[in-house]
Design a protein around this motif. Structure first.
Motif, PDB file in Angstrom:
ATOM      1  N   VAL A   1       0.862  -1.187   0.000  1.00  0.00           N
ATOM      2  CA  VAL A   1       0.000   0.000   0.000  1.00  0.00           C
ATOM      3  C   VAL A   1       0.890   1.225   0.000  1.00  0.00           C
ATOM      4  O   VAL A   1       1.796   1.328   0.821  1.00  0.00           O
ATOM      5  CB  VAL A   1      -0.906   0.047   1.250  1.00  0.00           C
ATOM      6  CG1 VAL A   1      -1.776   1.286   1.241  1.00  0.00           C
ATOM      7  CG2 VAL A   1      -1.750  -1.196   1.345  1.00  0.00           C
ATOM      8  N   GLU A   2       0.631   2.126  -0.924  1.00  0.00           N
ATOM      9  CA  GLU A   2       1.398   3.370  -0.947  1.00  0.00           C
ATOM     10  C   GLU A   2       0.572   4.463  -0.280  1.00  0.00           C
ATOM     11  O   GLU A   2      -0.572   4.694  -0.676  1.00  0.00           O
ATOM     12  CB  GLU A   2       1.687   3.791  -2.398  1.00  0.00           C
ATOM     13  CG  GLU A   2       2.806   3.010  -3.040  1.00  0.00           C
ATOM     14  CD  GLU A   2       3.075   3.478  -4.465  1.00  0.00           C
ATOM     15  OE1 GLU A   2       2.436   4.453  -4.921  1.00  0.00           O
ATOM     16  OE2 GLU A   2       3.900   2.841  -5.127  1.00  0.00           O
ATOM     17  N   VAL A   3       1.164   5.108   0.717  1.00  0.00           N
ATOM     18  CA  VAL A   3       0.476   6.236   1.344  1.00  0.00           C
ATOM     19  C   VAL A   3       0.914   7.500   0.629  1.00  0.00           C
ATOM     20  O   VAL A   3       2.076   7.873   0.661  1.00  0.00           O
ATOM     21  CB  VAL A   3       0.787   6.307   2.854  1.00  0.00           C
ATOM     22  CG1 VAL A   3       0.147   7.536   3.480  1.00  0.00           C
ATOM     23  CG2 VAL A   3       0.299   5.042   3.544  1.00  0.00           C
ATOM     24  N   VAL A   4      -0.020   8.110  -0.071  1.00  0.00           N
ATOM     25  CA  VAL A   4       0.268   9.325  -0.850  1.00  0.00           C
ATOM     26  C   VAL A   4      -0.722  10.396  -0.409  1.00  0.00           C
ATOM     27  O   VAL A   4      -1.914  10.135  -0.326  1.00  0.00           O
ATOM     28  CB  VAL A   4       0.103   9.062  -2.371  1.00  0.00           C
ATOM     29  CG1 VAL A   4       0.493  10.294  -3.169  1.00  0.00           C
ATOM     30  CG2 VAL A   4       0.913   7.851  -2.806  1.00  0.00           C
ATOM     31  N   LYS A   5      -0.223  11.569  -0.120  1.00  0.00           N
ATOM     32  CA  LYS A   5      -1.098  12.663   0.333  1.00  0.00           C
ATOM     33  C   LYS A   5      -2.086  13.039  -0.770  1.00  0.00           C
ATOM     34  O   LYS A   5      -1.746  13.003  -1.953  1.00  0.00           O
ATOM     35  CB  LYS A   5      -0.252  13.897   0.695  1.00  0.00           C
ATOM     36  CG  LYS A   5       0.587  13.696   1.929  1.00  0.00           C
ATOM     37  CD  LYS A   5      -0.226  13.945   3.192  1.00  0.00           C
ATOM     38  CE  LYS A   5       0.533  13.574   4.440  1.00  0.00           C
ATOM     39  NZ  LYS A   5      -0.141  12.548   5.240  1.00  0.00           N
TER      40      LYS A   5
END
Lengths: 391, 94
Positions: B4-8
């Motif tokens: 999972v990529e946490v991207v703002k």
């Protein structure tokens, strides 16, 4: 690429299988049930490696997906009618948390009286919940839209949940040939899941706690801005999908013979096909009319309507739902959009029809569109709002 | 689970808060009845501690039952499950 004969419901099941969400939660409700039945079979046979959560209600189904999505999982649920109404509270929680996920809505009339046939009233009831709202016209589009929905939902310019609608029975239980893309290609195209934050216990955060009015307003305003960005993202995702899988639909709307049309008929959903057939016949008779089909209802395709309807002599909108005491919901939004350029208003008419599953045929459309065009040509003011009933 | 990529997000504030000490969970003024324990009758069977839905009851072998009234909602489950009827519900208003 494999070709299979699939119902609309199973087309959605196959789309979900290709995406492989970590969590699927659902409660059975007609006419949605066969989507999750098929997914359940796939999980049971080992064909699909997902966790299937059997819950006691639709409220819990969406809550389970919400929790899973907060924790970083791709999540999917499907529902219809009363079930969607029952989960309505959680529908708002998901969008306001800015958490990506996908839900299929197999439209069915809202009770009472008890009715299992389709119109768009359950879908339209979710209008102001902050979800991206897409609606397919055939089973192939139902599959393609469901896959696209995950990509749109997880775009940082969007970060909103997406619902994909189809009419129960009309598409849901009717079989058509459907091309199924390659599983590996779909996963590669989707890439890793993206979301704005993850609740995984690594740091203490509270989601949806009390915020002051100004902060809450900021959160809601962000949803409005993201809805505007979603218009570009939807078009981009559709183009990319076309390059990868060979099918592209164009974006928020589909224009059918409307480039050179003097008159425009606007619709959404499966009956648009019957309307297109009617338009073909009317074209043979010399009526220059086209169909503008909404593929997305939220964000509302304001610009497309301004472009096409703004240069038409007349626009007739077919709504398969009614906002009691007003008009059909698509019509109300369309008129509000056109009022941006009041100096170029075309003749307008709203026909609400097909309510509670009443069958509207291509001949009905032909008759209604012809009547509309002729009244405008004669210089008469067409009926502004009409509820077309079959008896 | 896949990565999972946490991207703002590009737009908007997120509905996130940092947990801090507060009054959350305290009963306040709305309890209508409180459980009162007769420790003489109590056999230390722990049923009340196990069944309390808000986890405010402790049973000690020496002293018997104690209840944290700051958080007790007055639901009466403890009184219902006590086999010795050592807990009774008493109106808050006296």
């Amino acid at each position: 690429m494999v070709r299979k004969a699939l119902t609309g419901n199973h087309a959605i099941s196959y789309a979900v299988k290709l995406v492989k969400p970590e969590v699927i939660a659902a409660y059975p409700i007609t006419p949605q049930t066969s989507i999750v039945e098929k997914l359940s079979e796939m999980v049971e046979s080992g064909e699909l490696d997902s966790t299937m959560i059997r819950v006691e209600s639709e409220h819990s189904a969406l809550a389970a997906c919400y929790g899973a999505a907060l924790a970083g999982a791709r999540a999917f649920t499907a529902t219809s009618s009363q079930g969607l109404l029952y989960m309505h509270e959680v529908v708002h929680w998901v969008s306001r948390a800015r958490i990506p996920m996908v839900m299929a809505v197999v439209s069915r009339t809202i009770n009472a009286p008890w009715n299992i046939w389709p119109d768009h009233s359950d879908f339209m009831d979710q209008r102001d919940a902050g979800w991206i709202m897409a609606y397919a016209m055939d089973n192939q589009e139902a599959l393609d839209l469901t896959i696209q929905a995950f990509k749109i939902s997880e775009d940082p310019e969007v970060y909103l949940p997406v619902m994909v609608g189809i009419e129960g029975f009309i598409l849901g239980h009717t079989t058509m040939p459907v091309e199924i893309p390659d599983e590996e290609l779909v996963r590669e195209w989707l890439g890793p899941r993206r979301q704005p934050y993850v609740v995984d216990g690594s740091s203490p955060i509270g989601v949806g706690g009390l915020t002051m009015p100004e902060e809450t307003e900021d959160i809601f305003h962000g949803i409005q801005e993201s809805m505007e960005s979603a218009k570009r993202v939807i078009e981009r995702v559709d183009r990319e999908y076309g390059r990868m899988f060979g099918r592209s639909y164009g974006g928020l709307t589909q224009c059918y013979r409307c480039e050179d049309a003097d008159y425009l008929a606007v619709s959404m959903g499966a009956w648009s096909g019957d309307l297109m057939e009617a338009v073909n016949k009317l074209r043979e008779e010399g009526y220059r009319v086209g169909v503008l089909r909404l593929r997305f209802y939220r964000p509302f395709p304001r610009e497309d309507l301004l472009e096409h309807a703004g240069r038409s002599k007349g626009v007739v909108v077919f709504d398969r739902a009614v906002s009691f005491g007003a008009w059909g919901p698509i019509f109300a939004d369309l008129v509000a959009s056109l009022a941006e350029r009041p100096e170029k208003l075309p003749a307008l008419s709203n026909i609400v029809a097909g309510i509670a599953g009443v069958n509207i045929t291509s001949e009905d459309f032909e008759k209604l569109v012809k009547r509309f065009i002729e009244s405008v040509e004669k210089g008469e003011k067409p009926v502004y709002f009409e509820w077309f009933r079959k008896r | 689970m896949d990565r999972v990529e946490v991207v703002k997000p590009v737009h908007g504030r997120l509905p996130l808060t940092t947990p801090s000490k507060g009054v959350a969970g305290k009963t306040g003024l709305w309890r209508t009845e409180r459980p009162v324990v007769d420790n003489g009758k109590c056999t230390r069977c722990f049923q009340c501690e196990i069944y309390c839905p808000v986890n405010v009851i402790r049973v000690e072998p020496e002293t018997g039952v104690s209840i944290d009234y700051e958080y007790c909602k007055g639901c009466g489950v403890c009184a219902d499950v006590c086999p010795m009827r050592a807990i009774s519900m008493v109106p808050e208003a006296g």
